[in-house]
Scaffold this motif. Structure first.
Motif, PDB file in Angstrom:
ATOM      1  N   ALA A  83       0.787  -1.226   0.000  1.00 18.74           N
ATOM      2  CA  ALA A  83       0.000   0.000   0.000  1.00 18.74           C
ATOM      3  C   ALA A  83       0.827   1.288   0.000  1.00 18.74           C
ATOM      4  N   THR A  84       2.003   1.293   0.639  1.00 13.57           N
ATOM      5  CA  THR A  84       2.735   2.546   0.809  1.00 13.57           C
ATOM      6  C   THR A  84       4.219   2.388   0.466  1.00 13.57           C
ATOM      7  N   LEU A  85       4.849   3.509   0.210  1.00 12.08           N
ATOM      8  CA  LEU A  85       6.286   3.517  -0.035  1.00 12.08           C
ATOM      9  C   LEU A  85       7.030   3.014   1.197  1.00 12.08           C
ATOM     10  N   GLU A  86       6.584   3.394   2.380  1.00 12.36           N
ATOM     11  CA  GLU A  86       7.241   2.962   3.616  1.00 12.36           C
ATOM     12  C   GLU A  86       7.198   1.440   3.765  1.00 12.36           C
ATOM     13  N   LYS A  87       6.046   0.834   3.439  1.00 17.17           N
ATOM     14  CA  LYS A  87       5.936  -0.624   3.510  1.00 17.17           C
ATOM     15  C   LYS A  87       6.829  -1.284   2.455  1.00 17.17           C
ATOM     16  N   ALA A  88       6.891  -0.686   1.275  1.00 19.25           N
ATOM     17  CA  ALA A  88       7.751  -1.230   0.222  1.00 19.25           C
ATOM     18  C   ALA A  88       9.215  -1.200   0.663  1.00 19.25           C
ATOM     19  N   LYS A  89       9.640  -0.087   1.251  1.00 19.93           N
ATOM     20  CA  LYS A  89      11.027   0.008   1.723  1.00 19.93           C
ATOM     21  C   LYS A  89      11.296  -1.001   2.840  1.00 19.93           C
ATOM     22  N   ALA A  90      10.342  -1.173   3.750  1.00 21.26           N
ATOM     23  CA  ALA A  90      10.525  -2.103   4.860  1.00 21.26           C
ATOM     24  C   ALA A  90      10.606  -3.548   4.359  1.00 21.26           C
ATOM     25  N   GLN A  91       9.728  -3.921   3.438  1.00 20.43           N
ATOM     26  CA  GLN A  91       9.765  -5.275   2.903  1.00 20.43           C
ATOM     27  C   GLN A  91      11.035  -5.510   2.093  1.00 20.43           C
ATOM     28  N   PHE A  92      11.451  -4.509   1.325  1.00 17.47           N
ATOM     29  CA  PHE A  92      12.693  -4.644   0.564  1.00 17.47           C
ATOM     30  C   PHE A  92      13.854  -4.870   1.519  1.00 17.47           C
ATOM     31  N   GLN A  93      13.929  -4.073   2.575  1.00 15.44           N
ATOM     32  CA  GLN A  93      15.021  -4.208   3.550  1.00 15.44           C
ATOM     33  C   GLN A  93      15.026  -5.598   4.167  1.00 15.44           C
ATOM     34  N   LYS A  94      13.850  -6.114   4.516  1.00 17.30           N
ATOM     35  CA  LYS A  94      13.755  -7.443   5.108  1.00 17.30           C
ATOM     36  C   LYS A  94      14.293  -8.505   4.144  1.00 17.30           C
ATOM     37  N   SER A  95      13.905  -8.419   2.881  1.00 17.26           N
ATOM     38  CA  SER A  95      14.392  -9.384   1.890  1.00 17.26           C
ATOM     39  C   SER A  95      15.877  -9.195   1.609  1.00 17.26           C
ATOM     40  N   TRP A  96      16.341  -7.960   1.594  1.00 18.87           N
ATOM     41  CA  TRP A  96      17.770  -7.690   1.401  1.00 18.87           C
ATOM     42  C   TRP A  96      18.588  -8.303   2.536  1.00 18.87           C
ATOM     43  N   ASP A  97      18.130  -8.111   3.771  1.00 17.17           N
ATOM     44  CA  ASP A  97      18.818  -8.693   4.926  1.00 17.17           C
ATOM     45  C   ASP A  97      18.821 -10.215   4.843  1.00 17.17           C
ATOM     46  N   ALA A  98      17.698 -10.802   4.411  1.00 16.84           N
ATOM     47  CA  ALA A  98      17.620 -12.263   4.259  1.00 16.84           C
ATOM     48  C   ALA A  98      18.585 -12.732   3.179  1.00 16.84           C
ATOM     49  N   TRP A  99      18.694 -11.979   2.095  1.00 14.74           N
ATOM     50  CA  TRP A  99      19.628 -12.358   1.029  1.00 14.74           C
ATOM     51  C   TRP A  99      21.072 -12.306   1.518  1.00 14.74           C
ATOM     52  N   LYS A 100      21.426 -11.246   2.247  1.00 18.37           N
ATOM     53  CA  LYS A 100      22.799 -11.139   2.764  1.00 18.37           C
ATOM     54  C   LYS A 100      23.116 -12.312   3.686  1.00 18.37           C
ATOM     55  N   ALA A 101      22.169 -12.703   4.531  1.00 22.00           N
ATOM     56  CA  ALA A 101      22.388 -13.842   5.433  1.00 22.00           C
ATOM     57  C   ALA A 101      22.537 -15.131   4.617  1.00 22.00           C
ATOM     58  N   TRP A 102      21.688 -15.329   3.618  1.00 17.49           N
ATOM     59  CA  TRP A 102      21.739 -16.520   2.775  1.00 17.49           C
ATOM     60  C   TRP A 102      23.064 -16.578   2.001  1.00 17.49           C
ATOM     61  N   ALA A 103      23.510 -15.416   1.517  1.00 15.24           N
ATOM     62  CA  ALA A 103      24.750 -15.346   0.737  1.00 15.24           C
ATOM     63  C   ALA A 103      25.983 -15.294   1.633  1.00 15.24           C
ATOM     64  N   LYS A 104      25.749 -15.271   2.945  1.00 14.20           N
ATOM     65  CA  LYS A 104      26.840 -15.196   3.940  1.00 14.20           C
ATOM     66  C   LYS A 104      27.706 -13.937   3.750  1.00 14.20           C
ATOM     67  N   LEU A 105      27.017 -12.814   3.552  1.00  9.38           N
ATOM     68  CA  LEU A 105      27.685 -11.514   3.407  1.00  9.38           C
ATOM     69  C   LEU A 105      27.440 -10.672   4.643  1.00  9.38           C
ATOM     70  N   GLN A 106      28.363  -9.776   4.913  1.00 10.98           N
ATOM     71  CA  GLN A 106      28.229  -8.853   6.039  1.00 10.98           C
ATOM     72  C   GLN A 106      28.469  -7.440   5.544  1.00 10.98           C
ATOM     73  N   GLU A 107      27.846  -6.493   6.222  1.00 11.36           N
ATOM     74  CA  GLU A 107      28.057  -5.085   5.905  1.00 11.36           C
ATOM     75  C   GLU A 107      29.476  -4.679   6.261  1.00 11.36           C
ATOM     76  N   VAL A 108      30.067  -3.858   5.436  1.00  7.86           N
ATOM     77  CA  VAL A 108      31.391  -3.305   5.719  1.00  7.86           C
ATOM     78  C   VAL A 108      31.213  -1.862   6.151  1.00  7.86           C
ATOM     79  N   PRO A 109      31.742  -1.497   7.318  1.00  6.47           N
ATOM     80  CA  PRO A 109      31.550  -0.105   7.792  1.00  6.47           C
ATOM     81  C   PRO A 109      32.247   0.899   6.898  1.00  6.47           C
TER      82      PRO A 109
END
Length: 88
Positions: free
Chosen positions: A62-88
């Motif tokens: 319904a909203t841009l905020e929900k789209a961003k939140a769902q994207f972030q959730k899937s992005w985080d899941a992908w990083k975990a699946w791919a065994k990647l970590q954020e670099v500061p």
């Protein structure tokens, strides 16, 4: 690296004023979020992740905020699946 929205500039004609964003991390484009025309208000925003993996890679919400939140959730899941970590 943090995710950032960048306007795509792809719209023309009737769609030129419709919000449309590429999602980037660093210099890589990893997805897109845009506002759709028509259909119910509960499905007004489309988001998609451009990497392969077992997580949800797209949806309409319904909203841009929900789209961003769902994207972030899937992005985080992908990083975990791919065994990647954020670099500061």
């Amino acid at each position: 690296m943090a995710l950032k929205l960048r306007p795509t500039g792809l719209g023309s004609g009737i769609d030129k004023d419709r919000p449309d964003y590429t999602i980037i991390t660093g210099e890589c484009e990893v997805g897109r979020i845009y506002q759709t025309r028509g259909g119910p208000d509960s499905l007004r925003w489309f988001w998609s992740l451009t990497v392969n993996g077992p997580m949800t890679r797209s949806d309409r919400v319904a909203t841009l905020e929900k789209a961003k939140a769902q994207f972030q959730k899937s992005w985080d899941a992908w990083k975990a699946w791919a065994k990647l970590q954020e670099v500061p």
